[in-house]
Scaffold this active site. Structure first.
Site, PDB file in Angstrom:
ATOM      1  N   HIS A  17       0.829  -1.180  -0.014  1.00 55.43           N
ATOM      2  CA  HIS A  17       0.174  -0.428  -0.047  1.00 55.43           C
ATOM      3  C   HIS A  17       0.856   1.329  -0.071  1.00 55.43           C
ATOM      4  O   HIS A  17       1.704   1.024   0.252  1.00 55.43           O
ATOM      5  CB  HIS A  17      -0.705   0.120   1.439  1.00 55.43           C
TER       6      HIS A  17
ATOM      7  N   ASP B 175       5.780   1.832   6.912  1.00 53.34           N
ATOM      8  CA  ASP B 175       4.620   0.736   6.348  1.00 53.34           C
ATOM      9  C   ASP B 175       3.839   2.061   5.461  1.00 53.34           C
ATOM     10  O   ASP B 175       3.190   2.686   6.130  1.00 53.34           O
ATOM     11  CB  ASP B 175       3.895   1.146   7.856  1.00 53.34           C
TER      12      ASP B 175
ATOM     13  N   GLU C 170      -5.256   2.180   2.486  1.00 55.00           N
ATOM     14  CA  GLU C 170      -5.076   0.288   3.149  1.00 55.00           C
ATOM     15  C   GLU C 170      -5.064   1.193   5.117  1.00 55.00           C
ATOM     16  O   GLU C 170      -5.986   0.082   5.363  1.00 55.00           O
ATOM     17  CB  GLU C 170      -3.169   0.129   3.398  1.00 55.00           C
TER      18      GLU C 170
ATOM     19  N   HIS D 225       3.993   3.198  12.609  1.00 58.43           N
ATOM     20  CA  HIS D 225       2.435   4.400  13.347  1.00 58.43           C
ATOM     21  C   HIS D 225       3.228   5.444  13.872  1.00 58.43           C
ATOM     22  O   HIS D 225       2.389   6.134  14.459  1.00 58.43           O
ATOM     23  CB  HIS D 225       1.095   4.227  13.796  1.00 58.43           C
TER      24      HIS D 225
END
Lengths: 338, 342
Positions: free
Chosen positions: A62, A171, A199, A310
């Site tokens: 993603h 990520d 995503e 994150h």
């Protein structure tokens, strides 16, 4: 090589605003492939390999990253926001964020001197936080920021130690980087390489992409949480940075077909590729949407272990990335011909 | 002076309490524009004297910054344990980038607990210092080679120019104060101010004020004005009524000279310098407290720069407040020099 990863991570692309990431990827596609962008913004690339694939195989990563979206501008010029994707208060407080037009904002916090003993160490929840761009009024703020504008962590990409990198958006720009790298080599069999959108807000892009591609098999390349930290219990570490590609048997969105999980582990073993099992049923990824697409798809996820995921400073080990590439290369060939 | 650039240089120089040498070098270099009479005392405070006659007035800001200090390097994992050095706020440290000033500077990231390991109730709790660790990406062997207990750690400084002359500058507490003193010297440079000014950039304020205590003993001033940062209102503060960009904060406190505080207010009014009053009921929590009781006592005033997010990596100050504070300091010097000639 990490120059490409550096650029990919540095580009801003919160969910729903992946355009710049996609443009960069398109600009770096090899000439011997076909590509198109669908209604939601997914980039679907088809590349012929050395052999015609018996099965239709799709590789996915993603493009979007977590960030913040402005929901309100108050009379004093402070911006209220909500997070796009899951971000905990601890990695937001005391950081700066960046808007697409270059405006920098600050996520302030009440000075520790002014907090009471009973609230010591407590963070405000994200709905109590605000972005401070130095504006003195609503009108002043509105000259540079509008409702719906999105911001990302204002952090640079940096190497850490001998083998690691630290950045926002590992990520899943790690996955995007892996796909780009595979696309730019001679692949063993025909395959679809899909760069998905949205995503982080619920696997939305992957669902429509998989519907169109209608693959028999899919491999999701992800950055997953690594909790191999001091004071963490072994059974909660999920995966260990430096121990190789992490393969999932189950996460919160998907039950992976055991035969595919075993195939991945066996291939790694046969070819001496460092590999590990993602041990906890935690997190979820595009596989959750892909396996349910159309009449169903057999999926596998190969992860790069990422610490502090994150946040503006997630950390990954490039040796694990290399294992992910090697294993995926083999899996592509194997699944094309199962 | 190029104020933004000088502020950037001062704020990004390393100088955690007790080890201020890099920040001291920058401060000395900037100070050398105004005097060649510069020394560093036993505790690391930088002292520069301008002028040879007239009342001895000390203009003081502290040189040190808050940080952390290494307590151990894990033999197996290489994770670095640390404690705070000064009032570092643990709430803003998860996944924060730092530099460990070991045998060489080592970049690192402070650990952050992943959400799956957090109970919902703990999501808004920050880890105490003894549970935090720094991740260098080095092997345990390499980490142990370069990093030792006692090494200082700093959060990687941020320096971002925001709107309306506001700057997000880590460690503007109190490097912005250092810049303010330098700017006052610049304003006074070509005036016949009639004072002997001693600029003091004191070490170790954040760990208890040892630098100001010993520097003021050594300097033996007749009067002093300290400049530090103080609280500016933000959405999450209550009972804070001083604001960014609204001028220098003149402090009234029992331990300060009321006479000086009043004179500063009069001068601000007379010269049309933006100011706001701040009142402390007891100590001021700044070097002014120690300076005032040095030797047989020193008449001391305190000017503060309003600041948001104190003791985090996103401290915000307003350049207009630095200018107002420097103008008022300069006005006070000229006023005192003039009194002598009367």
């Amino acid at each position: 090589m990490t120059d490409m990863l550096r650029t990919l991570c540095t580009i801003d692309g919160t969910s729903g605003h992946e355009d710049a990431v996609r443009d960069y990827i398109i600009a770096h596609l090899p000439t011997d492939c076909e590509h198109r962008t669908d209604a939601l913004g997914n980039l679907i690339v088809f590349k012929k390999g050395k052999s015609r694939a018996k099965n239709r195989v799709m590789l996915a990563a993603h493009m979007d990253e977590v960030g913040m979206i402005v929901t309100h501008i108050d009379a004093d010029g402070y911006l209220k926001f909500t997070t796009v994707g899951g971000i905990t208060p601890g990695v937001l407080a005391g950081r700066t964020v960046r808007f697409a037009n270059g405006t920098v904002g600050v996520l302030g916090i009440k000075p520790i001197h002014l907090t009471s003993k009973s609230e010591e160490g407590d963070l405000p929840s994200t709905d109590k936080m605000y972005i401070d761009i130095g504006a003195v009024s609503k009108e002043d703020a509105e000259t540079v920021v509008a409702l719906g504008d999105v911001a990302v962590f204002n952090e640079a990409f940096m190497p850490l130690g001998e083998h690691k990198v630290c950045s926002k958006a590992l990520d899943d720009r790690m996955g995007c980087f892996a796909l780009l790298q595979l696309l730019n080599e001679e692949t063993s069999a025909d395959a679809y390489f899909v760069f998905t959108v949205q995503e982080e807000i619920g696997l939305r892009g992957a669902s429509t992409a998989a519907f169109q591609v209608a693959p028999d098999y899919a491999i999701v390349l992800e950055g997953t949480t690594a909790a191999d930290l001091p004071d963490a219990q072994d059974e909660k570490k999920v995966c260990i940075q430096g121990n190789g590609a992490a393969v999932s048997f189950m996460d919160r969105s998907t039950l992976y077909p055991p035969k595919l999980y075993k195939l991945a582990m066996q291939l790694a073993k046969d070819h001496n590729i460092p590999v590990q099992t993602k041990t906890m049923v935690a997190g979820g990824n595009d596989a959750g949407a892909i396996h349910k697409a159309g009449a169903g798809v057999q999926v596998l996820t190969v992860n790069v272990p990422c610490r502090y995921i994150h946040s503006g400073s997630s950390v990954a080990d490039m040796r694990d990335f290399d294992s992910v590439i090697e294993l995926t290369r083999l899996l592509l060939g194997a699944l094309a011909d199962v | 002076m190029d104020m933004i650039n000088d502020l950037r240089r001062l704020c990004t120089a390393v100088g955690v309490s007790g080890n201020e040498s890099e920040a001291a070098a920058v401060a000395k270099e900037l100070l050398s524009q105004f005097t060649s009479d510069i020394r560093t005392d036993a505790l690391g405070s930088v002292i520069g004297t301008v002028g040879t006659t007239g009342p001895r007035i000390m203009l003081e800001a502290h040189l040190d910054q808050i940080g952390m200090i290494v307590t151990a390097v894990d033999e197996k994992t290489g994770f670095v344990r640390f404690d705070r050095c000064g009032g570092t706020d643990r709430r803003v440290l998860a996944a924060e980038r730092i530099t460990i000033h070991g045998e060489k500077d080592i970049p690192a990231v402070i650990i952050s607990t992943p959400p799956h390991l957090l109970d919902k109730a703990d999501e808004n709790k920050s880890l105490p210092f003894d549970k935090l660790a720094a991740d260098t990406g080095l092997s345990a062997e390499e980490a142990q080679k370069y990093i030792h207990p006692g090494d200082r750690i700093t959060v990687n400084p941020r320096f971002e120019v925001l709107r309306n002359d506001r700057v997000c500058a880590s460690f503007s507490d109190d490097r912005a104060g250092v810049l303010t003193v330098l700017r006052a010297l610049e304003i006074l440079q070509n005036t016949d101010h009639g004072c002997q000014i001693i600029a003091v950039f004191a070490s170790q304020e954040e760990t208890g004020g040892s630098g100001a205590k010993t520097a003021s003993f050594g300097v033996e001033p007749q009067e002093a004005i300290a400049v530090d940062v103080s609280f500016a209102a933000a959405p999450d503060t209550s009972d804070i009524h001083t604001h960014l960009g609204k001028g220098t904060m003149i402090c009234f406190a029992p331990g300060l000279s009321a006479d000086m505080s009043r004179t500063l207010v009069c001068l601000a009014k007379e010269k049309d310098i933006a100011y706001q009053c701040e009142v402390a009921g007891r100590s001021t929590g700044t070097d002014a407290d120690d300076i005032a009781i040095s030797r047989a006592g020193v008449k001391t005033g305190l000017l503060s720069l309003p600041q948001r997010n104190m003791h985090t990596g996103v401290e915000i100050i307003d350049m207009k407040d630095i200018e107002a504070t420097a103008q008022l300091m300069a006005a006070y010097i000229i006023h005192r020099g003039g009194q002598r000639n009367d």
